[in-house]
Write an enzyme that holds these catalytic residues in place. Structure first.
Site, mmCIF file in Angstrom:
data_model
loop_
_atom_site.group_PDB
_atom_site.id
_atom_site.type_symbol
_atom_site.label_atom_id
_atom_site.label_comp_id
_atom_site.label_asym_id
_atom_site.label_seq_id
_atom_site.Cartn_x
_atom_site.Cartn_y
_atom_site.Cartn_z
ATOM 1 N N ASP A 100 0.804 -1.229 0.000
ATOM 2 C CA ASP A 100 0.000 0.000 0.000
ATOM 3 C C ASP A 100 0.840 1.283 0.000
ATOM 4 O O ASP A 100 0.358 2.343 0.404
ATOM 5 C CB ASP A 100 -0.940 -0.006 1.210
ATOM 6 C CG ASP A 100 -2.017 -1.076 1.063
ATOM 7 O OD1 ASP A 100 -2.521 -1.243 -0.064
ATOM 8 O OD2 ASP A 100 -2.338 -1.740 2.062
ATOM 9 N N ASP B 262 -6.628 -3.721 -6.183
ATOM 10 C CA ASP B 262 -6.289 -2.435 -5.544
ATOM 11 C C ASP B 262 -4.851 -2.041 -5.855
ATOM 12 O O ASP B 262 -4.496 -0.856 -5.894
ATOM 13 C CB ASP B 262 -6.423 -2.509 -4.016
ATOM 14 C CG ASP B 262 -7.445 -3.499 -3.494
ATOM 15 O OD1 ASP B 262 -7.961 -4.310 -4.274
ATOM 16 O OD2 ASP B 262 -7.704 -3.480 -2.290
#
Ligand code: GLY
Length: 400
Positions: free
Chosen positions: A116, A176
């Site tokens: 992330d 994602d």
């Protein structure tokens, strides 16, 4: 087939043009976002409750503002929002808050335990660098890209997502993760090192090949065998089931391929983005206000909670997509319609909800977590969309 698709677009465009006859009062919406964010700043101080490791707001649950430490995947969105408010208003006070909250998460540049990095560092330091040219921010972006690159497996050709869930997947890659490629493209430009670019392109190509169904909806998680480089299985984590279309995942894919087209000019990415947009916007389960249910294939879908965050991400991606190609005005009209829906019907009343801007997002329904709540990334992409709309309406370039 082509004729049929054009007809659908025509109907959509006429409907949209009528619907957005009433304009969005952008200066008013920005002023309201400032009011909410001032409230959020005071609520963060209260919610910290002497826990210095909690740095950024994440979600409002049962009336309680929950913060995350810098390692949380959402820690970069609030600093990013502050940068957007600075860009939208030119007020130095927002720059100074943005610098403070950005500095709070700098140590993440060495965190190699997560994919992330883009969410954390690009939303914060990335926007900060774009707006200030601060040389230190540039160094942080490059170091973060180096750290992220350690998660790339050349055999599978993709960046690993989670390290946890070892009983579930061997080498999981979620959709994602497309969002984390932007920081790699940026680091190549900043450092002149094409290895970051090559990793991003490899990941985008493998994802294009393995994550999508024939209708251009995407699986949430693809598991790879890193010895043979073959796909082991295609599954979900936050969606209704393996074969369903988790709404936010579709939005991440759309945004990811629009961004990859911007950075590479590879027409295959542009086509992919257009196909994903078509899947989302023409989905029979998409409500008329274009704010999707959390999963487009959930049973009894009209009873399901919405995901305003998916709508905000989609709108932002569509604004950018509208700047590519010859006949892409329709994407701007559609993004305008989404932003009008969010503005009119999904915003928090002023002075409430601890300063969150949007209501009605769904983080992870299968984990029974964050259902129909205000959540920070919805606000981030809503502000990004407003900024993009403002620039496009003024005839300016989207990205500077
Ligand atoms: N991990 C990103 C998301 O929940 O959408």
């Amino acid at each position: 087939m082509i004729k049929k698709i054009s007809m659908v677009w025509m109907v959509l465009i006429v409907g949209l043009a009528t619907a957005i006859g009433q304009k969005i009062n952008i200066p008013r919406v920005i002023a309201d976002a400032e009011t909410q964010t001032r409230l959020m700043l005071t609520e963060i101080l209260k919610a910290k409750n002497n826990s210095p490791s909690l740095v950024s707001p994440h979600v409002l649950k049962k009336g309680k503002l929950e913060l995350v430490p810098s390692g949380g995947w959402t820690s970069g969105f609030f600093p990013g929002e502050l940068w957007y408010l600075y860009e939208l208003t030119g007020k130095k006070t927002w720059e100074s808050e943005a610098r403070k909250f950005t500095a709070n998460i700098e140590k993440e540049k060495f965190n190699d335990g997560t994919n992330d990095m883009g969410f954390k560092i690009y939303c914060s330091f990335g926007n900060g660098y774009r707006l200030t040219n601060d040389a230190h921010y540039k160094d942080v972006i490059i170091q973060s890209a180096k750290t992220l690159a350690t998660r790339f497996n050349p055999k599978a050709g993709v960046i690993r997502s989670w390290d946890s869930y070892k009983n579930k997947w061997d080498y999981p890659v979620n959709i994602d993760n497309m969002m984390n490629l932007e920081i790699l493209f940026e680091a190549t430009k900043l450092k002149g090192d094409s290895s970051f670019y090559n990793i991003a392109v490899s990941h985008a190509n493998q994802t294009l090949k393995n994550h999508f169904r024939p209708d251009f909806s995407s699986y949430h998680v693809v598991d790879y065998d890193t010895i043979t480089s073959q796909v082991i299985k295609k599954t979900t984590h936050q969606g209704y089931c393996d074969q369903s279309a988790w709404a936010r995942g579709q939005a991440w894919g759309l945004y990811g391929y629009v961004m990859c087209y911007r950075e590479t000019r590879n027409k295959a990415y542009l086509q992919q983005a257009e196909h994903i947009a078509s899947f989302i916007l023409h989905n029979p389960n998409m409500p008329p206000d274009l704010v999707p249910f959390w999963d487009l294939d959930a049973p009894h879908v009209t009873d399901e909670p919405r995901d305003a965050s998916a709508a905000a991400i989609t709108a932002s991606a569509l604004y950018e997509l509208s700047t590519y190609g010859k006949s892409n005005k329709k994407y701007k009209l559609t993004a305008d319609k989404i932003i009008k829906s969010l503005t009119d019907n999904y915003r928090s009343p002023l002075g409430q909800n601890k300063g969150f801007i949007l209501l009605h997002s769904t983080g992870s329904k299968p984990s029974n977590s964050e259902i129909d709540v205000p959540i920070i990334y919805a606000d981030y992409y809503f502000l990004e969309s407003l900024l993009r709309k403002k620039k496009l309406d003024a005839g300016k370039k989207l990205l500077n």
